[in-house]
Motif scaffolding. Structure first.
Motif, mmCIF file in Angstrom:
data_model
loop_
_atom_site.group_PDB
_atom_site.id
_atom_site.type_symbol
_atom_site.label_atom_id
_atom_site.label_comp_id
_atom_site.label_asym_id
_atom_site.label_seq_id
_atom_site.Cartn_x
_atom_site.Cartn_y
_atom_site.Cartn_z
ATOM 1 N N VAL A 84 0.932 -1.131 0.017
ATOM 2 C CA VAL A 84 -0.029 0.172 -0.066
ATOM 3 C C VAL A 84 0.950 1.275 0.037
ATOM 4 C CG1 VAL A 84 -1.456 1.486 1.389
ATOM 5 C CG2 VAL A 84 -2.070 -0.973 1.025
ATOM 6 N N ILE A 85 0.634 2.204 -0.879
ATOM 7 C CA ILE A 85 1.057 3.495 -0.713
ATOM 8 C C ILE A 85 -0.064 4.480 0.189
ATOM 9 C CG2 ILE A 85 2.069 5.315 -2.115
ATOM 10 C CD1 ILE A 85 2.559 3.381 -4.312
ATOM 11 N N GLN A 86 0.106 4.681 1.438
ATOM 12 C CA GLN A 86 -0.856 5.566 1.876
ATOM 13 C C GLN A 86 -0.318 7.004 1.761
ATOM 14 O OE1 GLN A 86 -3.288 4.387 5.655
ATOM 15 N NE2 GLN A 86 -1.255 5.259 6.501
ATOM 16 N N ASP A 87 -0.996 7.680 1.193
ATOM 17 C CA ASP A 87 -0.623 9.293 0.814
ATOM 18 C C ASP A 87 -1.896 9.996 0.975
ATOM 19 O OD1 ASP A 87 0.753 11.329 -0.017
ATOM 20 O OD2 ASP A 87 1.337 10.886 -2.011
ATOM 21 N N CYS A 88 -2.578 9.788 1.790
ATOM 22 C CA CYS A 88 -3.927 10.394 2.114
ATOM 23 C C CYS A 88 -3.973 11.446 3.056
ATOM 24 C CB CYS A 88 -4.973 9.236 2.390
ATOM 25 S SG CYS A 88 -4.624 8.142 3.355
#
Length: 482
Positions: free
Chosen positions: A347-351
């Motif tokens: 997961v790329i968590q860029d939120c």
């Protein structure tokens, strides 16, 4: 603790507070002789013994209604807005009778009083080198790079997280202590004039503008207005300060014009150029700087610019290339900012935040990744775009759908509307949740069906969309940086 010890350890004496906030003591008595405070809070839940509580007037709530809670928690002083103090004089008198050791101070405006008090407190540390960082995106990451670099040689204090607002920055400066040599403070804004207010508080010796983009364009109306707002960070320069600006921004010439001080450019072609920039996918990037190869541990070549801003600042402070390298290479991603989380999938968590510029860069990075498994993007609405919302959401939706991803999940009314208006091409599957995450279970159930072992999933959206609520549905329940 003895009274003399209390007075000696107070952050500021009463006379200095009254002068800074143009205030007057309500119900003056002997308690003023023992005035002290160790911390400042605008949230009564954060009050403790020795807190100066400053209630703020919000759009929905009046902070003065929380004075009793702050007093119960041990507040030693309270600022009261004149409008409240005058209209509730009996209530204030009752508070004072119940808490006779607490000092109540009348001010015209509690927010302005907070800012002026912070400026007065900073003045207690003339030896502190003050660094202000603003820009449309990358502020927090750049702050972390700068702090890591300068910490190689100096004692550094920063604002925690992104406490960078009209209240966040003033509250942060009260953490400065005598042992600190450098203060690095992020400066954000969500209205016109806010950067000027923060600059009036901090009076930076070094000021960095990361870039000029479209964040908050719905508030200020144009990128030119955004650039003018950000340039206010240089407004107190008298010739002895240093401005650090990107070497190739659309507004570089505008930002440097009229700067009364030294101008340093950062970037591949900056004052100290970087060469051999390489994108290493999810493991980060690398570049050569002053003869050394430096690894940037955060994914996305755009983070090279953030690292180069820190390198330029380190050079201004006389750090060696080896010290700069050591600082940059030890930075970890922060919550919601290009976090790489690994489990059965990646997961790329860029939120944590999103605007058209950062969304475009995130999608470019995501599309460039090579994998034998699926790539799925989960995109939430971008907020505070005003009249530009439809145009920018349409552009991002088209980019996502045409990036040869396996699937794109659009969350929120603006994203859903834009996706529905996009021409389809390729084999990208498109899903929309127009109501956002009022009920996250439906979007979560979809992700559970879509995501399989080995897949890569990007979560990107504005903070208000809270897309991190969907991450557990793909089997990620903790942080595991690359």
């Amino acid at each position: 603790m003895q009274q003399a010890e209390i007075r000696d350890t107070s952050l500021l004496p009463l006379a200095a507070v009254l002068e800074a906030v143009s205030g007057s003591v309500i119900a003056d008595n002997d308690s003023t002789a023992d005035f002290f405070f160790y911390s400042v809070a605008t949230d009564s839940r954060q009050a403790a013994f020795g807190t100066l509580f400053i209630p703020l007037l919000g759009t929905e709530r009046d902070g003065h209604s929380f004075i009793p809670e702050a007093l119960e928690r041990g507040a030693s002083a309270v600022l009261c807005a004149a409008s409240y103090a005058d209209a509730h004089s009996e209530t204030c008198a009752a508070y004072h009778r119940q808490y006779p050791a607490c000092v109540f101070i009348r001010v015209e405006n509690t927010l302005r009083a907070l800012q002026r008090l912070a400026a007065r407190y900073i003045a207690e540390f003339p030896q502190l080198k003050r660094v202000g960082i603003t820009g449309s995106s990358g502020k927090t990451t750049t702050k972390e790079f700068c702090a890591a670099v300068l910490s190689q040689r100096y004692s550094v204090i920063t604002n925690e997280g992104n406490l960078n607002s009209e209240t966040g920055l003033p509250l942060s400066v009260f953490r400065i202590r005598a042992e600190h040599e450098v203060g690095i403070f992020e400066m954000g804004m969500n209205r016109a004039g806010e950067i000027q207010e923060l600059t009036d508080v901090l009076l930076p010796d070094y000021a960095i503008i990361t870039n000029i983009g479209t964040a908050h364009i719905g508030i200020l109306g144009s990128k030119q207005a955004i650039a003018a707002e950000k340039r206010a960070v240089f407004s107190h320069f008298d010739g002895s300060q240093t401005a650090l600006i990107p070497d190739a921004d659309e507004y570089t010439d505008f930002l440097r014009s009229g700067v009364n001080g030294t101008v340093v450019y950062f970037g591949p072609n900056g004052s100290l150029p970087a060469t051999d920039i390489r994108d290493n996918g999810l493991t980060g990037s690398s570049f050569c700087y002053d003869g050394l190869e430096i690894q940037v541990p955060l994914p996305g070549c755009y983070n090279v610019y953030n690292a180069l801003a820190a390198a330029a600042l380190g050079n201004c402070f006389g750090l060696t290339a080896a010290e700069i390298k050591a600082g940059i290479e030890h930075v970890l991603s922060l919550f919601g900012r290009s976090e790489i989380l690994r489990g059965t999938c990646t997961v790329i968590q860029d939120c944590y935040n999103a605007n058209p510029d950062s969304m475009q860069k995130a999608l470019e990075l995501f599309a460039s990744l090579e994998t034998e498994h699926k790539k799925i993007a989960v995109l939430g609405d971008m907020l505070e775009l005003g009249e530009y919302a439809q145009e920018y959401h349409q552009h991002i939706a088209a980019q996502a759908i045409n990036s040869q991803l396996d699937a794109v999940v659009f969350i929120g009314e603006a994203m859903a509307r834009a996706a529905e208006n996009c021409m389809r091409s390729g084999g990208t599957a498109v899903y929309v949740f127009k109501e956002g995450l009022a009920d996250s279970s439906a979007a979560g159930a979809l992700l559970q069906r879509l995501v399989q072992a080995g897949d890569i999933v990007l979560f990107k959206g504005s903070r208000g969309m809270a897309l991190e609520r969907l991450v557990p549905y793909v089997g990620i329940n903790g942080r595991s940086d690359v």
